[in-house]
Design a protein around this motif. Sequence first.
Motif, PDB file in Angstrom:
ATOM      1  N   ASN A  73      -7.628   2.128  -2.136  1.00  0.00           N
ATOM      2  CA  ASN A  73      -6.193   1.877  -2.010  1.00  0.00           C
ATOM      3  C   ASN A  73      -5.692   1.157  -3.256  1.00  0.00           C
ATOM      4  OD1 ASN A  73      -3.593   1.503  -0.401  1.00  0.00           O
ATOM      5  ND2 ASN A  73      -4.044  -0.577  -1.079  1.00  0.00           N
ATOM      6  N   GLU A  74      -4.741   1.744  -3.933  1.00  0.00           N
ATOM      7  CA  GLU A  74      -4.038   1.088  -5.038  1.00  0.00           C
ATOM      8  C   GLU A  74      -4.992   0.311  -5.935  1.00  0.00           C
ATOM      9  OE1 GLU A  74      -0.684  -1.221  -3.838  1.00  0.00           O
ATOM     10  OE2 GLU A  74       0.306   0.456  -2.861  1.00  0.00           O
ATOM     11  N   GLU A 131       0.737 -10.571   4.525  1.00  0.00           N
ATOM     12  CA  GLU A 131       1.143  -9.866   3.303  1.00  0.00           C
ATOM     13  C   GLU A 131       0.550 -10.566   2.073  1.00  0.00           C
ATOM     14  OE1 GLU A 131       2.434  -6.981   2.739  1.00  0.00           O
ATOM     15  OE2 GLU A 131       2.946  -7.231   0.630  1.00  0.00           O
ATOM     16  N   TRP A 132      -0.752 -10.625   2.017  1.00  0.00           N
ATOM     17  CA  TRP A 132      -1.489 -11.111   0.839  1.00  0.00           C
ATOM     18  C   TRP A 132      -0.976 -12.475   0.361  1.00  0.00           C
ATOM     19  CZ3 TRP A 132      -5.599  -8.235   1.159  1.00  0.00           C
ATOM     20  CH2 TRP A 132      -5.488  -6.910   1.534  1.00  0.00           C
ATOM     21  N   HIS A 181      -9.725  -1.468   0.631  1.00  0.00           N
ATOM     22  CA  HIS A 181      -8.361  -1.980   0.521  1.00  0.00           C
ATOM     23  C   HIS A 181      -8.438  -3.438   0.054  1.00  0.00           C
ATOM     24  CE1 HIS A 181      -4.041  -1.183   1.974  1.00  0.00           C
ATOM     25  NE2 HIS A 181      -4.016  -2.319   1.315  1.00  0.00           N
ATOM     26  N   TRP A 182      -9.088  -3.639  -1.096  1.00  0.00           N
ATOM     27  CA  TRP A 182      -9.063  -4.895  -1.858  1.00  0.00           C
ATOM     28  C   TRP A 182     -10.016  -5.981  -1.374  1.00  0.00           C
ATOM     29  CZ3 TRP A 182      -2.991  -5.652  -1.951  1.00  0.00           C
ATOM     30  CH2 TRP A 182      -2.393  -4.517  -2.530  1.00  0.00           C
ATOM     31  N   ASN A 188       1.367   5.951  -2.663  1.00  0.00           N
ATOM     32  CA  ASN A 188       2.119   4.816  -2.113  1.00  0.00           C
ATOM     33  C   ASN A 188       3.314   4.567  -3.021  1.00  0.00           C
ATOM     34  OD1 ASN A 188       0.007   4.572  -0.342  1.00  0.00           O
ATOM     35  ND2 ASN A 188      -0.645   2.545  -1.034  1.00  0.00           N
ATOM     36  N   TYR A 218       7.030   2.218  -3.393  1.00  0.00           N
ATOM     37  CA  TYR A 218       8.012   1.234  -2.915  1.00  0.00           C
ATOM     38  C   TYR A 218       9.234   1.155  -3.838  1.00  0.00           C
ATOM     39  CZ  TYR A 218       4.430  -0.258   0.383  1.00  0.00           C
ATOM     40  OH  TYR A 218       3.494  -0.283   1.391  1.00  0.00           O
ATOM     41  N   TRP A 261       4.484   2.107   6.090  1.00  0.00           N
ATOM     42  CA  TRP A 261       3.834   0.796   6.000  1.00  0.00           C
ATOM     43  C   TRP A 261       4.780  -0.203   6.624  1.00  0.00           C
ATOM     44  CZ3 TRP A 261      -0.930  -0.968   4.806  1.00  0.00           C
ATOM     45  CH2 TRP A 261      -1.074  -2.362   4.825  1.00  0.00           C
ATOM     46  N   GLN A 273      -5.473  -7.508   6.376  1.00  0.00           N
ATOM     47  CA  GLN A 273      -4.118  -7.918   6.765  1.00  0.00           C
ATOM     48  C   GLN A 273      -3.914  -7.959   8.276  1.00  0.00           C
ATOM     49  OE1 GLN A 273      -2.418  -4.903   3.778  1.00  0.00           O
ATOM     50  NE2 GLN A 273      -0.858  -6.481   3.823  1.00  0.00           N
ATOM     51  N   PHE A 321       6.734  -6.238   7.099  1.00  0.00           N
ATOM     52  CA  PHE A 321       6.995  -4.811   6.883  1.00  0.00           C
ATOM     53  C   PHE A 321       6.887  -3.983   8.173  1.00  0.00           C
ATOM     54  CE2 PHE A 321       7.137  -3.771   2.292  1.00  0.00           C
ATOM     55  CZ  PHE A 321       6.811  -4.990   1.729  1.00  0.00           C
ATOM     56  N   GLU A 345       1.840   5.317   1.982  1.00  0.00           N
ATOM     57  CA  GLU A 345       2.582   4.070   2.264  1.00  0.00           C
ATOM     58  C   GLU A 345       3.985   4.185   1.713  1.00  0.00           C
ATOM     59  OE1 GLU A 345       1.020   0.267   0.944  1.00  0.00           O
ATOM     60  OE2 GLU A 345      -0.992   0.908   1.546  1.00  0.00           O
ATOM     61  N   ARG A 358       6.480  -8.283  -6.744  1.00  0.00           N
ATOM     62  CA  ARG A 358       5.383  -7.385  -7.090  1.00  0.00           C
ATOM     63  C   ARG A 358       5.811  -5.943  -6.971  1.00  0.00           C
ATOM     64  NH1 ARG A 358       1.119  -5.156  -4.087  1.00  0.00           N
ATOM     65  NH2 ARG A 358       1.451  -6.337  -2.195  1.00  0.00           N
ATOM     66  N   ARG A 359       6.506  -5.665  -5.894  1.00  0.00           N
ATOM     67  CA  ARG A 359       6.867  -4.286  -5.643  1.00  0.00           C
ATOM     68  C   ARG A 359       7.844  -3.748  -6.662  1.00  0.00           C
ATOM     69  NH1 ARG A 359       2.964  -2.292  -4.218  1.00  0.00           N
ATOM     70  NH2 ARG A 359       2.120  -3.025  -2.274  1.00  0.00           N
TER      71      ARG A 359
HETATM   72  C1  GCO Z   1      -0.533  -1.974  -0.752  1.00  0.00           C
HETATM   73  C2  GCO Z   1      -0.675  -2.505   0.346  1.00  0.00           C
HETATM   74  C3  GCO Z   1      -0.207  -3.213   1.425  1.00  0.00           C
HETATM   75  C4  GCO Z   1       0.970  -4.078   1.286  1.00  0.00           C
HETATM   76  C5  GCO Z   1       2.236  -3.268   1.249  1.00  0.00           C
HETATM   77  C6  GCO Z   1       3.495  -4.104   1.215  1.00  0.00           C
HETATM   78  O1  GCO Z   1      -1.323  -1.041  -0.727  1.00  0.00           O
HETATM   79  O2  GCO Z   1       0.148  -2.425  -1.612  1.00  0.00           O
HETATM   80  O3  GCO Z   1      -1.405  -1.465   0.936  1.00  0.00           O
HETATM   81  O4  GCO Z   1      -1.371  -3.920   1.645  1.00  0.00           O
HETATM   82  O5  GCO Z   1       0.993  -4.923   2.347  1.00  0.00           O
HETATM   83  O6  GCO Z   1       2.228  -2.461   0.142  1.00  0.00           O
HETATM   84  O7  GCO Z   1       3.573  -4.860   0.069  1.00  0.00           O
END
Ligand code: GCO
Length: 485
Positions: A204-205, A443-444, A160-161, A330, A332, A436, A59, A452, A390, A8-9
């Motif tokens: 968040n995101e 982790e979802w 946050h989702w 955020n 990554y 983060w 989480q 992390f 993050e 995903r990242r």
């Molecule tokens: C995000 C998330 C986190 C994740 C982190 C690592 O905003 O994507 O805030 O919940 O855990 O990014 O994947």
Amino acid sequence: MERSGVSRRALGALALGGALGGAAIGLSGCEGAVETDLKPRSRRFPKDFVWGVATAAFQTEGSQAADGRGPSVWDVFEKIPGHVKDGSDATVATDSYRRFQDDVDLIAGAGLGAYRFSISWSRILPSGEGVVNPAGLDHYSKLVDALLAKGITPYATLFHWDLPQGLQAKGGWAARDTALRFADYAHAVVDTLGDRLKHYIILNEAAVHAVFGHVLGEHAPGLKDINLLGKVVHHMNLGQGLAIQALRAGASGLNVGTTMALQPCRPAGGPLAVWNRLASDGLDALWNKAWLDPLFRGTYPKEMDDFLKGVVQDGDLQTIQQPLDFLGVNYYAPAYVRLDLNSPSKIAPANPPKGAELDAFGRHIDPSGLLEVLDRVRREYGAPRMMVTENGCSDPFGNGPGILKDDFRIAYLRRHLEAVLAAREAGCDVRGYFEWTLIDNFEWDLGYTSKFGLVAMDRATGVRTPKASYAWFKALAGSGALPAA
Ligand code: GCO
């Protein structure tokens, strides 16, 4: 996505049509600089730079039935077999609802000045709307007081989702009414906590929630319907605008921001380079611009037109374009993109350039991408104040003893903080950095397989053990001087 070898990242939300499944096979390579390190002139952060860690309610908290909390979309989603990689769930997580004082002590022990956590909407309003649950508010009131008692500034994320399931049953973010209910929830929070809780992050995101939750079905609420996309995007943006207004009406002296998952979108080269660029621009429009443009310019990118037909009402864009005290970024990894005629969205993931340094999960470690997104916001969106809300990386070691000696994380953080310094030198007004995350957590869709944390946790006992990166981050926050490699 990790299961199909695509993280995903690394890739962000590349396959709008959901045809991404096995797309890791036969990817074309991307062009672009392989040199990713940056060399800032100074290695010193200013004295008032904010150092913190970030977490999210679902989480970490556990205690899902405590004190009248209602279920969220993630409570429902995590229980369906196959949704979470290791079959785990977040019913205990890091047990932080009960052990919040331990968390606060760890944050204080690292000398950090700020803590970013999220508030669970369904603790405050168990079905998402209606009568406020005072016990839920009381928990966050205690957390805020515990932080303030140690001189730590609380930064609360409102969403946050973890949408209350009661609202999902009425259409969730695809329903316009959810935006209004979100503002009511923001009002309930600020009304009780606004005298002490001054820093807010609205969403968040939102891109991750919109695409992974409603188009790819890999996150809650687990929907796979591209026809929902425009509605979800717009109602989240609208809810954000309304919530900002509600906060500001509810208390004075607030610092209000919102957090986006900004990713540079990079097209694959080769004979189809021109087409790949179109695909990459398409992803950029959805992933980055569909959130930045309405907030900072009061417009949507033209690529969103088809999705948004009949969704945007008169006055909405004015509501969305609220002044902001800071933008949370955020970061990554960058996204690599190619055209895929077999995917309904025509967008698919591509490989990072040859020779690129990858982490244990195949993601490109590229600090220059962080500079790129920060500088883009500076150049294209009026140079707002920013915080990195993050940044971090996952352990490659499973549960082995090596987990505490996380030199790879120290290197990752150091290199990305060089990018923050370089961004500041380029004129970006970056005021803080939240790593983060504090403790290895849920982790979802990856459950507990992806860690992390600066701190490890024994899931049987709840005992927390700081990793090497915890001491490293503490030294940095104390001195403001970024050590060389
Ligand atoms: C995000 C998330 C986190 C994740 C982190 C690592 O905003 O994507 O805030 O919940 O855990 O990014 O994947």
